[in-house]
Design an enzyme around this catalytic site. Structure first.
Site, PDB file in Angstrom:
ATOM      1  N   GLU A 111     -21.053 -11.043  38.926  1.00 25.53           N
ATOM      2  CA  GLU A 111     -21.030 -10.211  37.852  1.00 25.53           C
ATOM      3  C   GLU A 111     -20.510 -11.106  36.574  1.00 25.53           C
ATOM      4  O   GLU A 111     -19.879 -11.937  36.725  1.00 25.53           O
ATOM      5  CB  GLU A 111     -20.190  -9.007  37.982  1.00 25.53           C
ATOM      6  CG  GLU A 111     -20.330  -8.102  39.459  1.00 25.53           C
ATOM      7  CD  GLU A 111     -19.172  -7.274  39.619  1.00 25.53           C
ATOM      8  OE1 GLU A 111     -18.584  -6.546  38.586  1.00 25.53           O
ATOM      9  OE2 GLU A 111     -18.646  -7.329  40.717  1.00 25.53           O
ATOM     10  N   LYS A 113     -18.661 -11.994  33.420  1.00 23.87           N
ATOM     11  CA  LYS A 113     -17.315 -11.660  33.010  1.00 23.87           C
ATOM     12  C   LYS A 113     -17.290 -11.178  31.477  1.00 23.87           C
ATOM     13  O   LYS A 113     -17.153 -12.219  30.626  1.00 23.87           O
ATOM     14  CB  LYS A 113     -16.577 -13.075  33.389  1.00 23.87           C
ATOM     15  CG  LYS A 113     -15.182 -12.667  33.051  1.00 23.87           C
ATOM     16  CD  LYS A 113     -13.949 -13.792  33.203  1.00 23.87           C
ATOM     17  CE  LYS A 113     -12.685 -13.647  33.362  1.00 23.87           C
ATOM     18  NZ  LYS A 113     -12.418 -13.310  32.015  1.00 23.87           N
ATOM     19  N   ASP A 115     -16.102 -10.234  27.972  1.00 21.47           N
ATOM     20  CA  ASP A 115     -14.886 -10.560  27.175  1.00 21.47           C
ATOM     21  C   ASP A 115     -14.318  -9.249  26.459  1.00 21.47           C
ATOM     22  O   ASP A 115     -14.739  -8.910  25.330  1.00 21.47           O
ATOM     23  CB  ASP A 115     -14.978 -11.549  26.179  1.00 21.47           C
ATOM     24  CG  ASP A 115     -13.914 -12.461  26.183  1.00 21.47           C
ATOM     25  OD1 ASP A 115     -13.093 -12.208  26.606  1.00 21.47           O
ATOM     26  OD2 ASP A 115     -13.942 -13.391  25.205  1.00 21.47           O
ATOM     27  N   TYR A 222     -16.535  -2.280  36.923  1.00 18.16           N
ATOM     28  CA  TYR A 222     -16.698  -3.252  37.735  1.00 18.16           C
ATOM     29  C   TYR A 222     -16.195  -2.836  39.242  1.00 18.16           C
ATOM     30  O   TYR A 222     -16.206  -3.826  40.112  1.00 18.16           O
ATOM     31  CB  TYR A 222     -16.362  -4.438  37.202  1.00 18.16           C
ATOM     32  CG  TYR A 222     -15.042  -4.904  37.059  1.00 18.16           C
ATOM     33  CD1 TYR A 222     -14.139  -4.907  37.849  1.00 18.16           C
ATOM     34  CD2 TYR A 222     -14.631  -4.819  35.617  1.00 18.16           C
ATOM     35  CE1 TYR A 222     -12.672  -5.069  37.457  1.00 18.16           C
ATOM     36  CE2 TYR A 222     -13.326  -4.679  35.267  1.00 18.16           C
ATOM     37  CZ  TYR A 222     -12.353  -4.988  36.143  1.00 18.16           C
ATOM     38  OH  TYR A 222     -10.874  -5.007  35.726  1.00 18.16           O
ATOM     39  N   LYS A 310     -15.747 -20.011  34.701  1.00 14.12           N
ATOM     40  CA  LYS A 310     -15.717 -19.940  33.134  1.00 14.12           C
ATOM     41  C   LYS A 310     -16.757 -21.129  32.497  1.00 14.12           C
ATOM     42  O   LYS A 310     -16.842 -22.049  33.140  1.00 14.12           O
ATOM     43  CB  LYS A 310     -14.356 -20.544  32.538  1.00 14.12           C
ATOM     44  CG  LYS A 310     -13.226 -19.693  33.188  1.00 14.12           C
ATOM     45  CD  LYS A 310     -13.443 -18.038  32.907  1.00 14.12           C
ATOM     46  CE  LYS A 310     -13.230 -17.646  31.580  1.00 14.12           C
ATOM     47  NZ  LYS A 310     -11.483 -17.681  31.146  1.00 14.12           N
ATOM     48  N   CYS A 404      16.912 -34.017  20.924  1.00 14.17           N
ATOM     49  CA  CYS A 404      16.559 -32.801  20.806  1.00 14.17           C
ATOM     50  C   CYS A 404      16.358 -32.521  19.281  1.00 14.17           C
ATOM     51  O   CYS A 404      17.005 -32.669  18.732  1.00 14.17           O
ATOM     52  CB  CYS A 404      17.568 -31.634  21.403  1.00 14.17           C
ATOM     53  SG  CYS A 404      17.143 -29.928  21.140  1.00 14.17           S
ATOM     54  N   CYS A 407      19.284 -29.778  18.422  1.00 11.90           N
ATOM     55  CA  CYS A 407      20.692 -29.767  18.467  1.00 11.90           C
ATOM     56  C   CYS A 407      21.098 -31.349  18.384  1.00 11.90           C
ATOM     57  O   CYS A 407      22.327 -31.570  18.461  1.00 11.90           O
ATOM     58  CB  CYS A 407      21.228 -29.013  19.744  1.00 11.90           C
ATOM     59  SG  CYS A 407      20.823 -29.692  21.212  1.00 11.90           S
ATOM     60  N   CYS A 422      16.279 -30.901  27.039  1.00 14.81           N
ATOM     61  CA  CYS A 422      17.396 -30.998  26.353  1.00 14.81           C
ATOM     62  C   CYS A 422      18.517 -30.248  27.335  1.00 14.81           C
ATOM     63  O   CYS A 422      18.398 -29.176  27.946  1.00 14.81           O
ATOM     64  CB  CYS A 422      17.576 -30.201  25.024  1.00 14.81           C
ATOM     65  SG  CYS A 422      19.175 -30.062  24.402  1.00 14.81           S
ATOM     66  N   CYS A 428      22.343 -25.219  22.571  1.00 17.06           N
ATOM     67  CA  CYS A 428      21.038 -25.410  21.673  1.00 17.06           C
ATOM     68  C   CYS A 428      20.657 -24.136  21.349  1.00 17.06           C
ATOM     69  O   CYS A 428      20.367 -23.053  22.380  1.00 17.06           O
ATOM     70  CB  CYS A 428      20.125 -26.393  22.500  1.00 17.06           C
ATOM     71  SG  CYS A 428      18.649 -26.731  21.795  1.00 17.06           S
TER      72      CYS A 428
END
Length: 665
Positions: A111, A113, A115, A222, A310, A404, A407, A422, A428
């Protein structure tokens, strides 16, 4: 003819014309004639309200306003699909299907697909009773009022249908209708919508259903979900039956007897997809026989019997201006490419994930490069290559950050892991707010009236430093905050208090233990029954649980070894959160099957496969998908996979019936 008979006759006539126009695309009267008959029906119904019928065609025009969309748990989970991006991956999936079923020949239903936005339509006695968005697959938002306005959604079914079942479909916006909508918006001086998919999805959550009625939305069905589908034996039968009951089902679906035919179907529509009235991004391939689907079952996220192939994603080239770094709630560092805006698959892309240091080094991505961007699965933008011909002479290789960005703590990278982290988890800011946002999220504590922006504000104002602090908030503390009116403050406090009823497994997930997702949290809760047992558990006890490996076990032990985390859990206990399975959850659970592993195969008379597996687990047993020397019993129903029987006989594994299993309990 009585007034009631007139009304019923008009309703039936309009339903037929509606079906011919919106589902079959074969109108037999003009729009004007249809409108005149509809107006006549509306006048008769207005004068005779005692004959009200929620399935009347007159209600398609909308008008009702929904302020809040209620969250509803699906009767049957809506799984996502695994994806294949190449024919090699599709062939691997087919080989896995053959191996698990133990047969050489399998037929498939292919089938397109489409969107759009997934929808679950519940029908009772042939009438549409409820429409719910997919949501997270477990629960979604009820949008029945809006769905009723979509003409291709039957409000009353035709023929011989089950008493109650769910129809699964996709709400889409045809390209022609989308183009017309944008033309009208531009003429009014408004910005055009970006793409049909997002517009269709957004339409379902409009508060005024009359606005939804004005949009040319379509519903393509479907599949079905039900306790029993009677004589329906295949996926292709489902599509045929759906058409006969009045649903709109795309005609392009095809029954294929081999993977070669599947490939031919994919190749054809990869070339011809732009001729279709709707946007499509691939082909869904399903094992056709429902008994074989039952045999294959599901992973934690997706059916093993279906896969989405896809089509190749659209690509665009643009300039990478700057690489910045984001800190996640677990401390994981994600590099982000900041791009010159570029239109890609209907949306403007400005940023793309670079994943980790290895990916940057592998592609040799640098600031100032011209890069090729595509949407992975046509959803998340990613950089797939660099145009080295456009690179300047003074280009410098990317030097990954060592500290980081939030921080300043020196980053660490554990052996065998791709990402930098980190380690400053208690100091943080993005980690702190990220953990709180995870805690309040829908799948976790689902705290109403509290969102990500409010969490950031509460942290910034010093009202919270961790998620336990949420339970100390008062209306008086909240009122001075920006955009916080009395009602909003009361709703937030009430939402926090209401979350104390959230069950243990979701509280455990909400704590944000690394590697402990929803499924693992459920397994831990079920195995240990309460938080104290989990906190005291050693590695060996954790890894003894099905699907709990060393990495997860080490993460759990590490989390509860931290005095800061233990203190927060103790506070949450004092505030009244659920830290043990409820009495209701514990009822019916025994250790009768402890130490025994079962494989379930075939179709059963009184129990569904899911129910049977749950009974095994509720009584201390383990469910496996394939037979091995460690299998204790195979519970066999009708249409048991022949390869499983052969393997069970070869290994000497006892094959028992459904009744034998029930007798064990």
């Amino acid at each position: 003819m009585t007034v009631k008979e007139q009304i019923e006759a008009l309703r039936q006539e309009l339903r037929e014309h509606n079906h011919k126009y919106y589902v079959l695309d074969e109108p037999t009267i003009s729009d004007y004639e249809f409108d005149m008959k509809l107006r006549q029906l509306q006048q008769l119904e207005a004068a005779n309200p005692e004959f009200h019928d929620p399935t009347s065609p007159s209600l398609r025009v909308g008008g009702a306003v929904t302020k809040n969309f209620e969250t509803v748990v699906h009767d049957f989970r809506m799984y996502s699909l695994d994806n294949a991006y190449s024919k090699e991956e599709l062939a691997e999936w087919e080989a896995r299907v053959h191996r698990l079923l133990g047969v050489d020949n399998v037929s498939y239903t292919c089938e397109l697909k489409y969107d759009g936005a997934s929808i679950n339509l519940t029908y009772e006695n042939g009438k549409l009773s409820r429409a719910v968005t997919r949501g997270d697959g477990i629960q979604g938002d009820e949008v029945t009022t809006n769905i009723r306005t979509i003409r291709s959604v039957p409000l009353q079914l035709k023929g011989d249908y089950p008493e109650k079942f769910d129809a699964r479909g996709e709400i889409v916006l045809p390209v022609e209708g989308f183009t017309q909508m944008n033309k009208e918006r531009v003429e009014r001086g408004e910005d055009p919508y970006m793409n049909p998919r997002n517009t269709a999805s957004g339409s379902l959550k409009l508060q005024d259903s009359s606005l939804v009625a004005q949009r040319p939305l379509d519903c393509l069905v479907y599949g079905f979900a039900a306790r029993s589908l009677g004589d329906i034996k295949t996926q292709y039968d489902i599509l045929e039956q759906a058409r006969s009951w009045g649903f709109k089902v795309p005609a392009e679906a095809k029954l294929c007897s081999s993977i070669d035919e599947v490939m031919q179907f994919i190749d054809h529509w990869d070339q011809q997809r732009h001729q279709l009235p709707y946007e499509t991004d691939g082909v869904v391939v399903k094992v056709n026989t429902l008994a074989q689907q039952e045999e294959l079952g599901y992973t934690a996220k997706a059916p093993r019997w279906a896969i989405a192939y896809k089509f190749k994603a659209e690509q665009a080239s643009t300039m990478l201006r700057e690489i910045t770094y984001q800190v996640g709630r677990t401390g994981a560092i994600t590099p982000v490419a900041n791009l010159d805006p570029v239109l890609l698959a209907g949306t403007t892309v400005k940023r793309a994930s670079l994943h980790n240091a290895d990916q940057i080094a592998k592609l040799d991505i640098r600031e100032g490069d011209t890069v090729f961007v595509e949407k992975g699965g046509e959803i998340i933008p990613k950089i797939v290559a660099v145009d080295f011909n456009q690179r300047t002479q003074d280009s410098e290789p990317t030097s990954y950050i060592a500290h980081c960005p939030e921080c300043g703590t020196q980053l660490v990278r554990n052996e065998g892991e791709a990402q930098h982290f980190c380690p400053n988890d208690t100091g943080c800011p993005p980690q702190i707010t990220g953990r709180i946002q995870h805690f309040i999220s829908r799948k976790a504590m689902d705290i109403e009236g509290l969102g990500g922006e409010t969490v950031e504000l509460l942290f910034k104002e010093g009202l919270i430093a961790n998620y336990a602090d949420l339970y100390t908030l008062t209306v008086k503390q909240l009122l001075p905050l920006d955009r916080m009116a009395l009602k909003s403050a009361e709703n937030l406090v009430q939402g926090v208090q209401a979350s104390k009823e959230v069950p243990f497994e979701r509280v455990l997930f909400a704590l944000g233990i690394r590697h402990v997702g929803e499924t693992v949290a459920k397994k831990l809760a079920k195995a240990f029954k309460n938080i104290d047992a989990i906190m005291a558990a050693e590695l060996a006890a954790l890894t003894a649980i099905d699907e709990i490996g060393e990495r997860i076990a080490e993460s759990v032990v590490s989390f509860f070894r931290d005095p800061h985390n233990r203190e927060i859990v103790d506070r949450l206990k004092d505030y009244g959160l659920q830290f043990s399975l409820s009495q209701e959850q514990l009822e019916g659970q025994t250790e009768v099957l402890k130490g025994k592993t079962f494989v379930v195969s075939g179709v059963f008379e009184t129990l569904g496969r899911t129910e049977l597996k749950k009974m095994i687990e509720d009584n201390g047993g383990k469910v496996a998908s394939s037979i091995s020397s460690k299998t204790s019993f195979v519970v066999a129903g009708d249409n048991m996979g022949p390869s499983k029987k052969t393997k069970a006989d070869k290994l000497g594994v006892p094959i028992i019936t459904e009744q034998d299993f029930l007798d064990m309990l």
